[in-house]
Motif scaffolding. Structure first.
Motif, PDB file in Angstrom:
ATOM      1  N   SER A 128       0.288   0.780   5.830  1.00 37.95           N
ATOM      2  CA  SER A 128      -0.330   2.106   5.899  1.00 37.95           C
ATOM      3  C   SER A 128      -0.716   2.410   7.335  1.00 37.95           C
ATOM      4  N   ALA A 129      -1.177   3.641   7.545  1.00 32.00           N
ATOM      5  CA  ALA A 129      -1.628   4.061   8.874  1.00 32.00           C
ATOM      6  C   ALA A 129      -3.006   3.524   9.203  1.00 32.00           C
TER       7      ALA A 129
ATOM      8  N   ASN B 202       3.433  12.311  -0.994  1.00 30.71           N
ATOM      9  CA  ASN B 202       4.006  11.151  -0.324  1.00 30.71           C
ATOM     10  C   ASN B 202       5.247  10.681  -1.051  1.00 30.71           C
TER      11      ASN B 202
ATOM     12  N   SER C  66       1.190   5.484  11.029  1.00 31.22           N
ATOM     13  CA  SER C  66       2.282   5.358  10.068  1.00 31.22           C
ATOM     14  C   SER C  66       3.584   4.905  10.710  1.00 31.22           C
TER      15      SER C  66
ATOM     16  N   ASN D  90      -1.855   7.057   2.894  1.00 36.10           N
ATOM     17  CA  ASN D  90      -0.889   6.095   2.356  1.00 36.10           C
ATOM     18  C   ASN D  90      -1.555   4.802   1.903  1.00 36.10           C
TER      19      ASN D  90
ATOM     20  N   ASP E  86       4.733   7.319   2.560  1.00 31.58           N
ATOM     21  CA  ASP E  86       4.782   8.104   3.789  1.00 31.58           C
ATOM     22  C   ASP E  86       5.034   9.562   3.425  1.00 31.58           C
TER      23      ASP E  86
END
Length: 327
Positions: free
Chosen positions: A162-163, A131, A192, A169, A209
Motif C-alpha cells: 500500500s501507499a 480501486n 503507491s 489501498n 490501486d
C-alpha cells in the motif's frame, strides 16, 4: 391596520431585519468580486490535482472570475483541509476534499485539526472512484478466489502493498481480510508507485490501486487485474469481477467534493452548488473525469453532508480494527 398602533421598538426591529436582509442580498449579488482560491490538499500532478484544476477552470468560467488552485499537501490531505476550515466563510476560499481527507484521516490522526461535520460547508460531490486489485504477472493467482483460497491455507503468508498506513489501498486490504475471514500481511510503502514496483517484481503478492495508474501496467502485461472494489463492474475492466461477487457486501468507493468553510452564506452556497452541478453533469466532462480515474457523480450539499458522516463511522471502525492510527 387602522386604529392599531405598533410599538416603536417593534417597528425599529422589523426595519433592522429588513435592512440586514437587503445587505445580505446585495453582498451575494456582488459576489464574486475577486479571484477565488481552490485549495487542493495534494501535490501537483496527481489525479486529484488534475481533476481539481479542471473543475476550477470550469467554475471560473461559470462565475466569470478566476479560480486559483493552491496545492497544500501533507498529512494525507489534512493540512490543506485545515487551511479551508480556518478560512473566512466569504466564498473566496474553497477546498477540493476527498473521502480520505474528510472521513478517514480523523480516525488516523489524533489531532487532525478540524471537525469534518462542523468546520465545512459541503458544496457538492463531483466524482467517485474505486480501486482495482492487481497481482504480479508471475504470481500463480488467476482469480480472487484462488488468492483467498491460498490465504486461508497459509495464514499470514500472503502479503499486500500500500501507499502507507491508513491509505485507501491499505484499508481496502484490511476490509477484504475482515470480510472474507483471512489473515493477510500488510506491507506499507512510501507511496503507491513503490508498492506497484514490488508487486510487478513479485516481492509482494498483490495490492489495491486506482485504475488510472494500474491500467498502464495491466495493458503492458506486468500485473493482472483480479477484482474491482465498486458495487458494479467497472467499464474500464468489464471482464473483471467485483470483490463483492465473491465477498458479499464488500464495496470501497471513494469520492471527491468541493467544500467551503462553515457558515458560508446560503445564497453563495446555492450559486456555487449550481455551478458545480452544471460542471459535473455536462457530457463533455465525462472524458476529463475518466482520464483521471473518476466517474462524474454529483451529490447536493445535504446528501454530501450525510455521506461524510456515514463514511466517518464506517472508516473509523476499519481504522480501529487495523490499528492504523497515528499519534
Amino acid at each position: 391596520m387602522k386604529g392599531i398602533r405598533i410599538p416603536k421598538g417593534i417597528t425599529l426591529a422589523c426595519a433592522a431585519i429588513a435592512l440586514l436582509g437587503a445587505h445580505t442580498s446585495v453582498r451575494a449579488e456582488g459576489w464574486p468580486a475577486k479571484p477565488l482560491r481552490l485549495i487542493v490538499p495534494f501535490p501537483a500532478g496527481g489525479p486529484a490535482d488534475v481533476l481539481a484544476r479542471y473543475v476550477g477552470q470550469k467554475l471560473g468560467e461559470d462565475l466569470r472570475q478566476q479560480v486559483i488552485v493552491d496545492n497544500v499537501p501533507g498529512m494525507g490531505g489534512s493540512l490543506g483541509m485545515q487551511r479551508v476550515a480556518h478560512a473566512s466563510p466569504d466564498g473566496y476560499t474553497l477546498g477540493f476534499a476527498t473521502v480520505g481527507a474528510l472521513s478517514v484521516n480523523p480516525a488516523i490522526y489524533r489531532k487532525v485539526g478540524y471537525d469534518p461535520r462542523r468546520d465545512f460547508t459541503p458544496v457538492g460531490q463531483v466524482g467517485e472512484y474505486e480501486n482495482v486489485l492487481v497481482t504480479g504477472a508471475t504470481q500463480p493467482y488467476r482469480s480472487l478466489k484462488e488468492l483467498l483460497a491460498t490465504a486461508r491455507a497459509t495464514p499470514d503468508r500472503i502479503t499486500y502493498g500500500s501507499a502507507g498506513n491508513g491509505s485507501s489501498n491499505h484499508l481496502s486490504g484490511t476490509l477484504l481480510a475482515s470480510q472474507s475471514g483471512v489473515q493477510i500481511r500488510h506491507v506499507p510503502y512510501k507511496g503507491s508507485a513503490a508498492a506497484m514496483t514490488d508487486v510487478m517484481a513479485g516481492n509482494v503478492d498483490f495490492m489495491f490501486d486506482v485504475p488510472v495508474t494500474a491500467l498502464p501496467q495491466i495493458r503492458a502485461g506486468k500485473v493482472r487485474a483480479l477484482a474491482t472494489t465498486g458495487a458494479a463492474r467497472s467499464p474500464d475492466f468489464p471482464g473483471v469481477p467485483t470483490v463483492a461477487e465473491l465477498v458479499p457486501g464488500y464495496v470501497v468507493v471513494g469520492w471527491a467534493a468541493v467544500v467551503a468553510p462553515a457558515a458560508l452564506p446560503a445564497d453563495v452556497t446555492a450559486r456555487l452548488t449550481g455551478a458545480i452541478r452544471k460542471i459535473v453533469t455536462t457530457p463533455d466532462s465525462r472524458d476529463h473525469f475518466r482520464a483521471q480515474g473518476f466517474t462524474p457523480a454529483y451529490l447536493p450539499p445535504e446528501r454530501m453532508g450525510e455521506r461524510i458522516g456515514a463514511d466517518l463511522v464506517r472508516w473509523g471502525g476499519v481504522v480501529k480494527a487495523a490499528g492504523a492510527g497515528i499519534d
